[in-house]
Design a protein around this motif. Sequence first.
Motif, PDB file in Angstrom:
ATOM      1  N   SER A 130       1.135  -1.354   0.455  1.00 26.98           N
ATOM      2  CA  SER A 130       0.161  -0.213  -0.034  1.00 26.98           C
ATOM      3  C   SER A 130       0.938   1.561   0.498  1.00 26.98           C
ATOM      4  CB  SER A 130      -1.434   0.232   1.131  1.00 26.98           C
ATOM      5  OG  SER A 130      -0.022  -0.017   2.425  1.00 26.98           O
ATOM      6  N   PHE A 131       1.861   0.946  -0.380  1.00 27.57           N
ATOM      7  CA  PHE A 131       2.920   2.437   0.034  1.00 27.57           C
ATOM      8  C   PHE A 131       4.119   2.817  -1.121  1.00 27.57           C
ATOM      9  CE2 PHE A 131       3.100  -0.554   4.856  1.00 27.57           C
ATOM     10  CZ  PHE A 131       2.393   0.590   5.008  1.00 27.57           C
ATOM     11  N   LEU A 132       3.468   1.522  -2.429  1.00 27.24           N
ATOM     12  CA  LEU A 132       3.699   2.043  -3.744  1.00 27.24           C
ATOM     13  C   LEU A 132       2.901   2.617  -4.341  1.00 27.24           C
ATOM     14  CD1 LEU A 132       6.792  -0.671  -3.393  1.00 27.24           C
ATOM     15  CD2 LEU A 132       6.869   1.678  -3.101  1.00 27.24           C
ATOM     16  N   ASN A 133       2.817   3.950  -4.332  1.00 21.56           N
ATOM     17  CA  ASN A 133       1.555   4.606  -5.343  1.00 21.56           C
ATOM     18  C   ASN A 133       2.173   5.597  -6.441  1.00 21.56           C
ATOM     19  OD1 ASN A 133      -0.909   6.402  -6.359  1.00 21.56           O
ATOM     20  ND2 ASN A 133      -0.790   7.120  -4.442  1.00 21.56           N
ATOM     21  N   ALA A 134       1.773   5.082  -7.449  1.00 25.61           N
ATOM     22  CA  ALA A 134       2.501   5.664  -8.670  1.00 25.61           C
ATOM     23  C   ALA A 134       1.307   6.216  -9.200  1.00 25.61           C
ATOM     24  CB  ALA A 134       2.072   4.339 -10.194  1.00 25.61           C
ATOM     25  N   TYR A 135       0.805   7.081  -8.640  1.00 26.79           N
ATOM     26  CA  TYR A 135      -0.065   8.126  -9.070  1.00 26.79           C
ATOM     27  C   TYR A 135       0.746   8.975  -8.318  1.00 26.79           C
ATOM     28  CZ  TYR A 135      -4.026  11.603  -8.927  1.00 26.79           C
ATOM     29  OH  TYR A 135      -4.804  13.050  -9.615  1.00 26.79           O
ATOM     30  N   SER A 136       1.476   9.033  -7.115  1.00 28.96           N
ATOM     31  CA  SER A 136       2.257   9.744  -5.954  1.00 28.96           C
ATOM     32  C   SER A 136       3.392  10.335  -6.907  1.00 28.96           C
ATOM     33  CB  SER A 136       1.985   9.390  -5.253  1.00 28.96           C
ATOM     34  OG  SER A 136       0.620   9.390  -4.115  1.00 28.96           O
TER      35      SER A 136
ATOM     36  N   ASN B  72      -4.936   2.814  -8.563  1.00 31.38           N
ATOM     37  CA  ASN B  72      -5.955   1.861  -8.417  1.00 31.38           C
ATOM     38  C   ASN B  72      -5.751   1.985  -6.741  1.00 31.38           C
ATOM     39  OD1 ASN B  72      -7.699   0.850 -11.115  1.00 31.38           O
ATOM     40  ND2 ASN B  72      -5.861  -1.074 -10.407  1.00 31.38           N
ATOM     41  N   ILE B  73      -6.375   3.179  -6.512  1.00 31.71           N
ATOM     42  CA  ILE B  73      -6.551   3.427  -5.270  1.00 31.71           C
ATOM     43  C   ILE B  73      -7.350   2.933  -4.038  1.00 31.71           C
ATOM     44  CG2 ILE B  73      -6.657   5.689  -3.608  1.00 31.71           C
ATOM     45  CD1 ILE B  73      -4.970   6.303  -6.352  1.00 31.71           C
ATOM     46  N   ASP B  74      -7.996   1.781  -4.984  1.00 30.14           N
ATOM     47  CA  ASP B  74      -9.074  -0.003  -4.081  1.00 30.14           C
ATOM     48  C   ASP B  74      -8.205  -0.292  -3.829  1.00 30.14           C
ATOM     49  OD1 ASP B  74      -8.869  -0.384  -6.390  1.00 30.14           O
ATOM     50  OD2 ASP B  74     -10.873  -0.747  -6.852  1.00 30.14           O
TER      51      ASP B  74
ATOM     52  N   LEU C 217     -13.004   8.149   2.776  1.00 35.41           N
ATOM     53  CA  LEU C 217     -13.688   7.928   2.259  1.00 35.41           C
ATOM     54  C   LEU C 217     -14.219   8.329   0.812  1.00 35.41           C
ATOM     55  CD1 LEU C 217     -16.586   6.109   3.870  1.00 35.41           C
ATOM     56  CD2 LEU C 217     -14.714   5.026   2.493  1.00 35.41           C
ATOM     57  N   THR C 218     -13.460   9.949   0.867  1.00 40.78           N
ATOM     58  CA  THR C 218     -14.256  10.459  -0.659  1.00 40.78           C
ATOM     59  C   THR C 218     -12.687  10.216  -1.670  1.00 40.78           C
ATOM     60  OG1 THR C 218     -13.031  12.550   0.823  1.00 40.78           O
ATOM     61  CG2 THR C 218     -15.622  12.504   0.573  1.00 40.78           C
ATOM     62  N   LEU C 219     -11.962   9.441  -1.785  1.00 37.21           N
ATOM     63  CA  LEU C 219     -10.616  10.031  -2.033  1.00 37.21           C
ATOM     64  C   LEU C 219     -11.260   9.040  -3.796  1.00 37.21           C
ATOM     65  CD1 LEU C 219      -7.091   8.284  -0.187  1.00 37.21           C
ATOM     66  CD2 LEU C 219      -7.637  10.352  -1.483  1.00 37.21           C
ATOM     67  N   PRO C 220     -10.402   8.842  -4.706  1.00 37.87           N
ATOM     68  CA  PRO C 220     -10.368   8.576  -6.385  1.00 37.87           C
ATOM     69  C   PRO C 220     -11.021   6.744  -6.307  1.00 37.87           C
ATOM     70  CG  PRO C 220      -8.737   9.040  -6.684  1.00 37.87           C
ATOM     71  CD  PRO C 220      -9.289   9.707  -4.924  1.00 37.87           C
ATOM     72  N   LYS C 221     -11.369   5.831  -6.594  1.00 35.34           N
ATOM     73  CA  LYS C 221     -11.243   4.849  -6.577  1.00 35.34           C
ATOM     74  C   LYS C 221     -10.404   4.352  -7.515  1.00 35.34           C
ATOM     75  CE  LYS C 221     -13.602   0.806  -8.069  1.00 35.34           C
ATOM     76  NZ  LYS C 221     -14.796  -0.635  -8.174  1.00 35.34           N
ATOM     77  N   GLN C 222      -9.541   5.043  -8.788  1.00 33.72           N
ATOM     78  CA  GLN C 222      -8.966   5.027 -10.202  1.00 33.72           C
ATOM     79  C   GLN C 222      -8.485   6.218 -10.454  1.00 33.72           C
ATOM     80  OE1 GLN C 222      -9.389   3.479 -14.197  1.00 33.72           O
ATOM     81  NE2 GLN C 222      -8.378   1.615 -12.881  1.00 33.72           N
ATOM     82  N   ALA C 223      -6.864   6.456 -10.716  1.00 30.76           N
ATOM     83  CA  ALA C 223      -6.219   7.192 -11.381  1.00 30.76           C
ATOM     84  C   ALA C 223      -5.602   6.844 -12.180  1.00 30.76           C
ATOM     85  CB  ALA C 223      -5.263   8.226 -10.572  1.00 30.76           C
ATOM     86  N   GLN C 224      -6.273   7.991 -13.973  1.00 32.91           N
ATOM     87  CA  GLN C 224      -5.720   7.852 -14.920  1.00 32.91           C
ATOM     88  C   GLN C 224      -5.123   9.329 -15.497  1.00 32.91           C
ATOM     89  OE1 GLN C 224      -9.031   6.454 -17.085  1.00 32.91           O
ATOM     90  NE2 GLN C 224     -10.217   5.128 -15.591  1.00 32.91           N
ATOM     91  N   ILE C 225      -4.308   8.740 -16.761  1.00 35.00           N
ATOM     92  CA  ILE C 225      -3.224   9.610 -17.174  1.00 35.00           C
ATOM     93  C   ILE C 225      -3.708   9.740 -18.868  1.00 35.00           C
ATOM     94  CG2 ILE C 225      -1.547  10.134 -15.444  1.00 35.00           C
ATOM     95  CD1 ILE C 225      -0.319   8.648 -16.823  1.00 35.00           C
ATOM     96  N   ALA C 226      -3.931  10.737 -19.833  1.00 34.62           N
ATOM     97  CA  ALA C 226      -3.043  11.194 -21.071  1.00 34.62           C
ATOM     98  C   ALA C 226      -2.782  12.277 -21.079  1.00 34.62           C
ATOM     99  CB  ALA C 226      -4.937  10.910 -21.627  1.00 34.62           C
TER     100      ALA C 226
END
Length: 455
Positions: free
Chosen positions: A196-202, A331-333, A399-408
């Motif tokens: 849970s500590f490795l977050n590609a979005y961050s 996938n934040i979930d 609980l107000t975090l997103p379920k998934q982060a995407q990029i383009a």
Amino acid sequence: MKRLVMIMLVSLSVSGCAFNSVLISYPSQIAPIKAALNRPTTSPIYHQLDDKINGADKLLYAQEAGRVAQIGGDFSTSKGYYDKAIDAYQAFDEQATLSISDTGAKASSLLINDNVIPYRGPGFERIMLHQYQALNYLFSGDSEAALVEVRRSNQLQSSEQARYQKSMQGVQSMANGTIDAEINKLGQAAGSTTSSFLNAYSYYTTGLLYELFGEANDAFIDYRKAAQITPNNPYLQQDLVRLAKQLSMPQADDFVRRWGDANPASAGQGQVVLLVERDFVPEKQSFTVPFSIHGNWQTASLATYYPDRSPVRPAQINGLGRRLTAAPLANIDALAITALKEALPAALFRQAARIYAKSEMARRVRSDSKKANNQFDAAALAIQIFNVVTEQPDRRSWLTLPKQAQIARDYVDAGRYAIQLDQGQAQTIDVQSGRTTLIWIIDTGNYTRFYSIII
């Protein structure tokens, strides 16, 4: 009987302002807030959380209020709430010895449930807190403060992992067949997410800000970390190709062979970068764990996540001359599920101690009743009711975090564009030659908000 009643009253009173989550599940408290975010509103709904920020769970409510203000585009107010959450985390860090209130909370948790323990939050939430604070500063025009926050987010990726591993040393030997099965189930639900500590979005947000403000070497490092977590994202691959060539990295030729060459911007073009957040993270549910104490079977409730087989749709961005399909980045979930999986052994340790304490209290009450020749064991009945009512799992989470982060990401001619997410309402954005337009799209399920800034 009087002594029993006093024990119950003291236990509940020690929980203080955390009482909201003791008997009322946290998801049910936040449900009206999430519902409000799914429709257009001009009222500052984050004020609904103000009173709760002064309680034992102030860190969690400050995170929620900051995120609610941020989703609504009130970045200045969001910064203030996030600062309160950051201060609360630092207070946990600086707490060398247990205070009286913390001792009372942990003691009362032996007779009530884990909800009386002040919310500390899993490491990934703290990492995202600084990431989101960086975006607050960025969209408020303070690039220096934004870079400070992304550096803090980066440092926490490793320090929170170390803190977790240290805290788990005393409980990793706990064994229970039901818990083992639950951990395996959560592992399957989390998919390829192993920490849970490795977050590609961050990491990507950090790398993006580094690149936008001229720190290409640091940007390359963080893009590569993000790619190690999410290796199949084509936009991230092209970022690595572009920067490897720009920095004359030895890996450049290998990257080009693996992912193709990166197309440079043409004259008169600007860059468009889209961060797309979709839906909300799932809520924790509960499951039952059987125990045997004094030869009697007992049950306990712990938090879990139910399998969610509904995939998140890749965002379709229309209106930029050609359709862009965003690619999943994180996938934040899955991070939330993995964080719970990591926390389950410690939760089992506390739960076993709580069941033993309740069982001992019930046994002593029955013994006292027999000595007093009570024909109607009112005390034993009262304690059974107390145990059933207070046996609630800890379902608190951001609980107000997103379920998934995407990029383009793409280069387009300078000009004004009316862009759409999927087939939604069009939003106007500007693109300038040689500049980057960063577009942050927050889709909460039934309502979408766009924020853009030219850098």
